[in-house]
Design a protein around this motif. Sequence first.
Motif: not given
Ligand code: SF4
Lengths: 452, 46
Positions: A345, A347, A351, A363-366, A414-416, B28-30
């Motif tokens: 991804c 991230c 990105y 990324c948005h999840q962090f 997904c790293s997050a 993004c794979q989430s």
């Molecule tokens: S949510 Fe997961 S897959 Fe998406 S950019 Fe963040 S780490 Fe990568």
Amino acid sequence: MIHTYELNGYHILLDVNSGAVHLVDKLCFELLSFLTPPLSERCPDAALAALDGRYSKADIAACYGELYRLYTDGLLFSEDSYAQFADQMVSSPVKALCLHIAHDCNLRCSYCFASTGDFGAGRKLMPVETGKKAIDFLLKRSYGRRNLEVDFFGGEPLMNFDAVKEVVAYARSKEAEYGKNFRFTITTNGLLLNDDSIDFINREMSNVVLSIDGRQEVNDRVRARVDGSGSYDAIVPKYRRLVEARGDRDYYVRGTFTKYNLDFSKDVFHLNELGFDQISVEPVVAPETAPYALTEDDLPAIFAEYEKLSRELIAREKAGRGFNFFHFMLDLDQGPCAIKRLRGCGCGNEYVAVTPDGDIYPCHQFVGMEDWKMGSVLTDTLDLEKKDLFARTNIYSKPECQACWAKFYCSGGCSANSLQYAGSITKPHRLSCELEKKRLECAIMIKAALSE
Amino acid sequence: MKHIKTLNKANLKESAAKGGCGECQASCQSACKTSCTVANQKCEKK
Ligand code: SF4
Ligand code: SF4
């Protein structure tokens, strides 16, 4: 490395390192279980003995001959020659931003990973100036990359739509000067869509993600408004209008399935019946303690549902009524290069996400995890050490992924989620892996079925 | 071949040699977002 499986009457052999996918017969499938590389020209005696009686000697020998030919052609048990590229994974230009234009939302979806829109940090809209600074940051940090992506995300981005418009105009005004091509995307829950925003989105956004979970009762149970009422009736007509006016440009309706709708194939078909042909319905990712969370106990039911969905998709495709289900889309020939597949991804490296305050996260999840903050677009700062850490995170830096047959399709997940649910960005989240692998098996099987 | 039908061109190794330009879409794979499986993406060079 190979992966073999039987699904829907098809016997499938995947040669991981070459990417070759073979449809084989039952004899071949059985024979494979006796083979380990390196292969010799003659079929191993153990295989001959075990299969003797059920298949003729001549057939077994012929079948082995075919496998041996694949082997010498580099399409079976092919060598892993990618680790050398993994070592070269270094920090790249930043090419994509997730712009959190609004940390506020007009829905209260029960599974929201962003604490109902504010990411746990208070409801806030991004000032236009911060959005412009984020564009400046991207223009500078993307160096030689031409194609740049900006995703308007939230919360609900339509709650700050004037800022969206201004940021888009600002970015466009810089394209020629910097030699860049911006691609904008937006994710919305639909409530605030009107003729003006539909028009703007269809003109400026290369993709638009429209959130809806499927059947009314499924959608309204989780995607509720602040007062508890559902959102389905309000959004469906708006989505239809947007999609109709959009022509053949990209969009998709996307839903989430939870423990409440393990029969989610019904939601997929419901969305198709509503007139949408680009559909994504995905597993919720949530702590196991949440009542709607998927757990390992749900896997058999989910697997069966994916199989059901794939059989129905094959039938519809053959009848000329097919549609795109995102998670089964797969290009076996022209997909991305192996380097991209190693990287995943991107991230924290290619990105990053920018909050309403201008803070940068991987990324948005962090977003909201203070320890992972990487800098600010207001001061043009970026933590290059963290960036390097993410640049080096690839399938070869994750032992589980390195040994996994799905690695070149999944790219390491997904790293997050890995961090949240398995404790480290390099430790895959098992439940997500199981789902990913099942979807891949289905996707490849669909290709096999449609090749007949 | 009688027992085996190969479904694709299997050019993953070649793609490594000429790949990595980085012009393709981020992925993004989430589940909460665009959720691309990397394998369903397009290469910008082709
Ligand atoms: S949510 Fe997961 S897959 Fe998406 S950019 Fe963040 S780490 Fe990568
Ligand atoms: S399925 Fe899991 S182990 Fe396999 S490559 Fe993806 S994240 Fe890694």
